[in-house]
Design a protein around this motif. Structure first.
Motif, PDB file in Angstrom:
ATOM      1  N   VAL A 120       0.996  -1.026   0.181  1.00  0.00           N
ATOM      2  CA  VAL A 120      -0.223   0.198   0.297  1.00  0.00           C
ATOM      3  C   VAL A 120       0.786   1.447   0.399  1.00  0.00           C
ATOM      4  CG1 VAL A 120      -1.776   1.412   1.368  1.00  0.00           C
ATOM      5  CG2 VAL A 120      -2.010  -1.341   1.136  1.00  0.00           C
ATOM      6  N   ALA A 121       1.982   1.270   1.317  1.00  0.00           N
ATOM      7  CA  ALA A 121       2.888   2.339   0.697  1.00  0.00           C
ATOM      8  C   ALA A 121       3.550   2.739  -0.236  1.00  0.00           C
ATOM      9  CB  ALA A 121       3.422   2.135   2.020  1.00  0.00           C
ATOM     10  N   ASP A 122       4.149   1.353  -0.473  1.00  0.00           N
ATOM     11  CA  ASP A 122       5.119   1.446  -1.801  1.00  0.00           C
ATOM     12  C   ASP A 122       4.562   2.118  -3.327  1.00  0.00           C
ATOM     13  OD1 ASP A 122       7.559   0.675  -0.329  1.00  0.00           O
ATOM     14  OD2 ASP A 122       7.236  -1.485  -0.667  1.00  0.00           O
ATOM     15  N   ARG A 123       2.719   1.450  -2.924  1.00  0.00           N
ATOM     16  CA  ARG A 123       2.814   1.590  -4.418  1.00  0.00           C
ATOM     17  C   ARG A 123       1.677   2.621  -4.593  1.00  0.00           C
ATOM     18  NH1 ARG A 123       2.874  -3.170  -7.845  1.00  0.00           N
ATOM     19  NH2 ARG A 123       5.291  -3.722  -7.273  1.00  0.00           N
ATOM     20  N   SER A 124       1.410   3.372  -3.403  1.00  0.00           N
ATOM     21  CA  SER A 124       0.730   4.823  -3.230  1.00  0.00           C
ATOM     22  C   SER A 124      -0.833   4.074  -3.624  1.00  0.00           C
ATOM     23  CB  SER A 124       1.249   6.216  -3.939  1.00  0.00           C
ATOM     24  OG  SER A 124       2.372   6.205  -3.982  1.00  0.00           O
ATOM     25  N   ILE A 125      -1.369   3.050  -2.729  1.00  0.00           N
ATOM     26  CA  ILE A 125      -2.266   2.904  -3.416  1.00  0.00           C
ATOM     27  C   ILE A 125      -3.260   3.453  -2.529  1.00  0.00           C
ATOM     28  CG2 ILE A 125      -4.023   0.669  -2.100  1.00  0.00           C
ATOM     29  CD1 ILE A 125      -1.994  -0.167  -4.425  1.00  0.00           C
ATOM     30  N   ASP A 126      -4.497   4.384  -3.449  1.00  0.00           N
ATOM     31  CA  ASP A 126      -5.521   4.652  -3.157  1.00  0.00           C
ATOM     32  C   ASP A 126      -7.036   4.143  -2.427  1.00  0.00           C
ATOM     33  OD1 ASP A 126      -6.591   4.229  -5.781  1.00  0.00           O
ATOM     34  OD2 ASP A 126      -6.325   6.941  -6.203  1.00  0.00           O
ATOM     35  N   GLY A 127      -7.189   2.698  -2.849  1.00  0.00           N
ATOM     36  CA  GLY A 127      -8.089   2.366  -2.814  1.00  0.00           C
ATOM     37  C   GLY A 127      -7.984   0.594  -2.866  1.00  0.00           C
TER      38      GLY A 127
END
Ligand code: NAD
Length: 355
Positions: free
Chosen positions: A81-88
């Motif tokens: 989530v953090a590494d790929r800048s996940i937004d959902g």
């Protein structure tokens, strides 16, 4: 008319054959641009298909969900989530995958779109159970309630007959206990009766023909209703007993629910005449506990805890544990009757009337 308080949980629910095709539109509707698709390693292929359907809006696929939502797996997913800048989050699968999505939402408040592929019902509850160092703790918070649920019958056609049966019985258990919940209300009662009727009518057809789309759609509808019951009101003896048995003897979740349900209902029967009458109508049988036991038999589902590997000495241990952790139940917990209830479930006997 009895007094009641009814708390509705907000959710957008889409139920249609082929509804998965609407996923990209739902992702856009929430303004998401970098979602992570969650699934299990067994459902990896379906996860890949969803990822390609989403195209550039899918920033990661995490096919690592496992039973009981271990914190270590959540932490691994959180790094993505953090590494790929996940937004959902898009969760595709059963309660295990949905549990992982909820665990991420608990830590990040990210929106969740859930595509359920079993009948367990977690997609419409604000409940999350997590496991750390072998201990499962459960909490209820609206932070984990998914924003959108997409029920697509096509994704359930491959759910094996045995899993369909036990996951459907697990859903029925939510509705049964909702009918005698302390905080029950007439809206949830309607959902519970309709949910039990839909599942009890469709599951026997599904085990005969896994590809029966009409039965599959009815089961999914029933699962939604039963899951909504679980999310809305408190559960009692049946769910607490299954939690204790599952945790103490490492028993599989849905199978344990399937076996215990007729016995827990029989135990509570004398204290809940209204619920018994409602269930008699939904199951079209004057003896609802026996009807649920027979239904499990018709479905070819396990009916004895001993067949799941629980030792006979566990009957006394489970009785002690159930009594040591008091909670509200419509019928007070009485040692002898409770032991008889657990013993019957262990041996796979029919629920004993008048116990
Ligand atoms: P599951 O999610 O563990 O799935 C079991 C297996 O079936 C997995 O390998 C999965 O990949 C596979 N599978 C799922 N759908 C499939 C399909 N359509 N075709 C082929 N394979 C498929 O099973 P479950 O019974 O849905 O979930 C059980 C878990 O959910 C338990 O941990 C339970 O505690 C939790 N649960 C939570 C809630 C809640 O409100 N928090 C409610 C119900 C269950």
């Amino acid at each position: 008319m009895r007094d009641f308080i009814y708390n509705a949980h907000p959710a957008r629910v889409i139920l249609a054959s082929g509804a998965l095709a609407r996923l990209p539109e739902e992702v856009r509707r929430l303004g998401l641009e970098r979602v992570m698709v969650l699934t299990t390693k067994e459902q990896r292929q379906s996860g890949d298909e969803v990822a390609s359907l989403l195209g550039p809006a899918c920033a990661a696929l995490f096919p690592g969900a496992v039973m009981h939502t271990p914190v270590a797996v959540t932490e691994e997913a959180m790094r993505v989530v953090a590494d790929r800048s996940i937004d959902g989050i898009v969760s595709l699968g059963g309660g295990s995958t949905i549990g992982l999505g909820k665990a991420i939402a608990l830590r990040t408040d990210l929106p969740q779109i859930v595509v359920p592929t079993t009948y367990a019902g977690s997609e419409v509850t604000p409940i999350i159970g997590e496991t750390q160092d072998g201990i499962k703790s459960t909490q209820t918070t609206s932070k984990v309630l998914p924003e959108v649920v997409i029920y697509d019958v096509d994704l359930t056609l491959g759910l094996p007959a045995s899993l369909s049966a036990t996951s459907g019985m697990n859903a029925i258990a939510h509705a049964v206990e909702a009918l005698y919940a302390k905080d029950g209300n007439p809206i949830i009662d309607m959902m519970a009766v309709e949910g039990v009727r839909a599942l009890a009518g469709s599951l026997p057809r599904i085990v005969v023909d896994m590809g029966d789309r009409e039965a599959r759609a009815a089961a999914q509808y029933g699962a939604w209703l039963c899951g909504t019951c679980l999310g809305a009101v408190g559960m009692s003896l049946h769910h607490k007993l299954c939690h204790t048995l599952g945790g103490t003897f490492d028993l599989p979740h849905a199978e344990t629910h399937t076996i215990v349900l007729p016995h827990a209902l029989q135990y509570n029967a004398p204290a809940v005449p209204g619920a018994m009458a409602a269930l008699a109508g939904a199951l079209d049988n004057a003896d609802p506990a026996r009807a649920l036991y027979d239904l499990a038999g018709t479905l070819g589902a396990p009916r004895a805890l001993r067949d799941l590997g629980m030792p006979e000495s566990g009957i006394d241990r489970a009785t002690d544990l159930a009594l040591s952790n008091p909670y509200w139940n419509p019928r007070p917990l009485e040692r002898e009757a409770l032991r008889a209830c657990i013993a019957a479930a262990w041996a796979g006997e029919p629920p004993a009337r008048g116990a």
